[in-house]
Design a protein around this motif. Structure first.
Motif, PDB file in Angstrom:
ATOM      1  N   ALA A 114       0.866  -1.373   0.001  1.00 42.28           N
ATOM      2  CA  ALA A 114      -0.167  -0.099  -0.077  1.00 42.28           C
ATOM      3  C   ALA A 114       0.735   1.219  -0.004  1.00 42.28           C
ATOM      4  O   ALA A 114       0.469   2.154  -0.745  1.00 42.28           O
ATOM      5  CB  ALA A 114      -1.129  -0.059   1.198  1.00 42.28           C
ATOM      6  N   SER A 115       1.742   1.260   0.657  1.00 40.16           N
ATOM      7  CA  SER A 115       2.950   2.381   1.029  1.00 40.16           C
ATOM      8  C   SER A 115       3.367   2.619  -0.384  1.00 40.16           C
ATOM      9  O   SER A 115       3.720   3.818  -1.119  1.00 40.16           O
ATOM     10  CB  SER A 115       3.894   2.112   1.948  1.00 40.16           C
ATOM     11  N   VAL A 120       2.397   1.696  -3.460  1.00 38.19           N
ATOM     12  CA  VAL A 120       1.297   2.159  -4.394  1.00 38.19           C
ATOM     13  C   VAL A 120       1.232   3.527  -4.223  1.00 38.19           C
ATOM     14  O   VAL A 120       1.074   4.364  -5.244  1.00 38.19           O
ATOM     15  CB  VAL A 120       0.206   1.305  -4.481  1.00 38.19           C
ATOM     16  N   LYS A 121       0.922   4.050  -2.888  1.00 37.42           N
ATOM     17  CA  LYS A 121       0.612   5.294  -2.665  1.00 37.42           C
ATOM     18  C   LYS A 121       1.606   6.272  -3.360  1.00 37.42           C
ATOM     19  O   LYS A 121       1.553   7.433  -3.533  1.00 37.42           O
ATOM     20  CB  LYS A 121       0.178   5.392  -1.106  1.00 37.42           C
ATOM     21  N   LYS A 122       2.917   5.775  -2.983  1.00 36.00           N
ATOM     22  CA  LYS A 122       4.096   6.600  -3.250  1.00 36.00           C
ATOM     23  C   LYS A 122       4.040   6.736  -4.758  1.00 36.00           C
ATOM     24  O   LYS A 122       4.400   7.823  -5.399  1.00 36.00           O
ATOM     25  CB  LYS A 122       5.385   6.406  -2.696  1.00 36.00           C
ATOM     26  N   LEU A 144       1.733   6.546  -7.017  1.00 30.96           N
ATOM     27  CA  LEU A 144       0.363   7.330  -7.545  1.00 30.96           C
ATOM     28  C   LEU A 144       0.798   9.129  -7.261  1.00 30.96           C
ATOM     29  O   LEU A 144       0.186   9.462  -8.077  1.00 30.96           O
ATOM     30  CB  LEU A 144      -0.589   6.784  -7.074  1.00 30.96           C
ATOM     31  N   ASN A 145       1.471   9.149  -6.145  1.00 27.44           N
ATOM     32  CA  ASN A 145       1.648  10.571  -5.896  1.00 27.44           C
ATOM     33  C   ASN A 145       2.690  11.207  -6.838  1.00 27.44           C
ATOM     34  O   ASN A 145       2.860  12.545  -6.893  1.00 27.44           O
ATOM     35  CB  ASN A 145       2.206  10.613  -4.566  1.00 27.44           C
ATOM     36  N   LYS A 146       3.495  10.436  -7.238  1.00 23.26           N
ATOM     37  CA  LYS A 146       4.542  11.037  -8.254  1.00 23.26           C
ATOM     38  C   LYS A 146       4.250  11.495  -9.795  1.00 23.26           C
ATOM     39  O   LYS A 146       2.956  11.059 -10.226  1.00 23.26           O
ATOM     40  CB  LYS A 146       5.526  10.132  -8.618  1.00 23.26           C
TER      41      LYS A 146
END
Length: 140
Positions: free
Chosen positions: A131-132, A134-136, A138-140
Motif C-alpha cells: 500500500a505504501s 502504491v501510494k508513493k 500514485l503521488n508522483k
C-alpha cells in the motif's frame, strides 16, 4: 560526563567481560561453569536491552497524548489478532512412536495460535508495504 562517554565505557566493560568468559571457556573443559556464566551474561544483556527499550518507549509515548491513543489502538488490534488466532487454533495431543506424550493439547493450541499470529502479522506487514509503495507511486 556526557551520554556518549558513558555508553562507550559501558560497551567496553561488556566487551571485557565477554572476552574474559570466552577465554575461560576455551581454557576449561566442556563442563566448565564459565559456559553457564556466559549464558547468564547473555540473558542479562538481552533482558536488560528489552527492559531499556520498553521503558524508553513508554516514556516516549507518555510525553505525547496523541501517541497514547495510537499505541492503545495498536495494542487492542494485537490482542484481537491473538484472540482470533486462539479461536481458530485447534489443539491435538502429540505423541511419539512409543505412545509417550510430547506436547499436550493446550500446548499444541498455543503453538498453533503463535503460528497464526505470525502469519497474520506477516500478511499485514506485506499489505502495508504494498500500500505504501502504491501510494508513493500514485503521488508522483
Amino acid at each position: 560526563m556526557n551520554l556518549q562517554k558513558i555508553l562507550t565505557i559501558g560497551i567496553a566493560v561488556i566487551f571485557v567481560i565477554a572476552v574474559a568468559l570466552m577465554i575461560m571457556i576455551n581454557n576449561g573443559d566442556e563442563n566448565s561453569s564459565a559456559i553457564d556464566m556466559m549464558l547468564w551474561f547473555g540473558e542479562f544483556l538481552v533482558f536488560g536491552a528489552a527492559a531499556i527499550a520498553i521503558v524508553l518507549s513508554l516514556k516516549n509515548i507518555a510525553s505525547n497524548p496523541a501517541k497514547i491513543k495510537i499505541a492503545g489502538i495498536a495494542v487492542v488490534a494485537l490482542l484481537a489478532i491473538v484472540g482470533i488466532s486462539y479461536g481458530l487454533s485447534d489443539g491435538q495431543e502429540v505423541v511419539n512412536g512409543t505412545g509417550e506424550q510430547m506436547v499436550s493439547e493446550s500446548g499444541s493450541k498455543l503453538v498453533g495460535t503463535g503460528l497464526r499470529v505470525f502469519y497474520i502479522l506477516i500478511i499485514v506487514a506485506l499489505g502495508a508495504m504494498v500500500a505504501s509503495g502504491v501510494k508513493k507511486a500514485l503521488n508522483k
